[in-house]
Write an enzyme that holds these catalytic residues in place. Sequence first.
Site, PDB file in Angstrom:
ATOM      1  N   ASP A  81     -30.939  20.825  36.884  1.00 48.92           N
ATOM      2  CA  ASP A  81     -30.113  21.925  37.350  1.00 48.92           C
ATOM      3  C   ASP A  81     -30.623  22.299  38.740  1.00 48.92           C
ATOM      4  OD1 ASP A  81     -28.491  24.139  37.481  1.00 48.92           O
ATOM      5  OD2 ASP A  81     -29.968  25.437  36.565  1.00 48.92           O
TER       6      ASP A  81
ATOM      7  N   THR B 190     -24.443  24.411  41.510  1.00 53.00           N
ATOM      8  CA  THR B 190     -25.625  24.713  42.328  1.00 53.00           C
ATOM      9  C   THR B 190     -26.075  23.481  43.097  1.00 53.00           C
ATOM     10  OG1 THR B 190     -26.866  24.304  40.328  1.00 53.00           O
ATOM     11  CG2 THR B 190     -26.559  26.568  40.967  1.00 53.00           C
ATOM     12  N   THR B 191     -25.904  22.303  42.480  1.00 52.65           N
ATOM     13  CA  THR B 191     -26.334  21.084  43.156  1.00 52.65           C
ATOM     14  C   THR B 191     -25.379  20.748  44.297  1.00 52.65           C
ATOM     15  OG1 THR B 191     -26.983  20.374  40.963  1.00 52.65           O
ATOM     16  CG2 THR B 191     -27.173  18.775  42.694  1.00 52.65           C
TER      17      THR B 191
ATOM     18  N   ASP C 263     -24.972  27.425  31.863  1.00 56.04           N
ATOM     19  CA  ASP C 263     -23.975  26.899  32.790  1.00 56.04           C
ATOM     20  C   ASP C 263     -22.623  26.756  32.105  1.00 56.04           C
ATOM     21  OD1 ASP C 263     -25.818  26.798  34.691  1.00 56.04           O
ATOM     22  OD2 ASP C 263     -25.740  24.654  35.101  1.00 56.04           O
TER      23      ASP C 263
END
Length: 545
Positions: free
Chosen positions: A62, A95-96, A393
Amino acid sequence: MMGPRPVLVLSQNMKRESGRKVQTGNITAAKTIADIIRTCLGPRAMMKMLLDPMGGIVMTNDGNAILREIQVQHPAAKSMIEISRTQDEEVGDGTTSVIILAGEMLSVAEHFLEQQMHPTVIIGAYRKALDDMISILKKIGTPVDVNNREMMLKIIKSAINTKAINRWSDLACTIALDAVKTVEFEENGRKEIDIKKYAKVEKIPGGFSEDSCVLRGIMVNKDVTHPRMRRLIKNPRIVLLDCSLEYKKGESQTDIEITREEDFARILQMEEEYIQQICEDLMRVKPDLVITEKGISDLAQHYLMRANITAIRRVRKTDNNRIARACGARIVSRTDELREEDVGTGARLFEVKKIGDEYFAFITDCKDPKACTIILRGASKEILAEVERNLQDAMQVCRNVLIDPQLVPGGGATEMAVSHALTEKSKGMTGVEQWPYRAVAQALEVIPRTLIQNCGASTIRVLTSLRAKHTQEGSQTWGVNGETGALVDMKDLGIWEPLAVKLQTYKTAVETAVLLLRIDDIVSGHKKKGDEQSKQPAATEASQE
């Protein structure tokens, strides 16, 4: 005669970098951060293993969790880490991608800076591109029916597929969907979905991951206070308190002077009477289960046990709020104010179970609960921590769709469609701005490119064919299959992402790129260790005078 002395403006130990050097430095820092995270995108993502300062291990893919654990020095890298956190708090997913995009936006700008193009020109073009990106995204977005369970599961599944729990993805999807549906709460036409407060994840090491489930109710890690109290109650009447069931001791130290012997007996008697009074107040509403956030004295336990009331003490405030939402009770602060409507009758079952070597109290089978507990089982603490992050998530994605039911295709399809539209638009532009504008379109291709790289297909071939595909009419939903690296239509593969996540990703990425391009000067003042020591004695002497 000596020459003119150099004028010192900044103090000696200030370090100042300015101009081109800073911009290249910032861009390199951002690219470095993006490279750390790059392998964590897509279903074939690799994991990272980090040692935190306390010696614990974090294993995750994550983006946010990785960057949280890394200590960086460069200020630009710090702001990159900040954006992944914002993304996580805002929409909980992407987020990545946001880091990779921001890094790529900056690295395409590097080329223009080398050609002596002024940063503000690049920034202007980026801003324009962002506005166009947002309008294109809204065109691509398709509405979704929130009550169509299969569709919702598909959306959550495409969020989970890139994570470690994709082996149990069906289970995880249903867990996430059930939990979010449970805590969904509408009043006066305003939707409120508070996952953090009302959907608690309890991790119990041991057992199989398949045993994880969503309770229609609450579980707390507590046992009953007295061994002879009932451990299993059907249809319990629940009273929730946040006052203690013990004799009030003085807040600060109180002294009582006793002259006669019977006074002491009187004091003890008062304590007993007080506790008896409290317990009688409780018994008036005939509860089966009393839960308090504070302590319960031995005497009170005795009285409650005689009345066949089960008691649980020192429950966390947050847990207490959850129990209140689940079984419809109200939390009461004083026992003498207890009324019939404060009693929760929504739960059908209370039981205490022993799992592993700890006792857990379950309040389950609630009628229409508005809070829930998710129980995760798994082999080790690290795995559980990762599964919990992934579930968070998944629940966030689910929440985003419920609040804003618009979808865009995943798998790099959206990026390619937006990129194609921007390239087309840039052909009609004049002046210098069109080049950075076109560069944004190229930067967007980093997402499908990384997906192709991560699953080991030939990057150039697949990307070229994908570009060609997007020039055709009606092929906006074509993207990369992250498992095989082949081109597929995302409609058939069923990989969708919430529009809210994509919008936030683009906005954040472009804003960060703009912010870091604006910087042309870094002044950092670091005191040297030696200076501090020499200054301190002098300072203390001065203060003594």
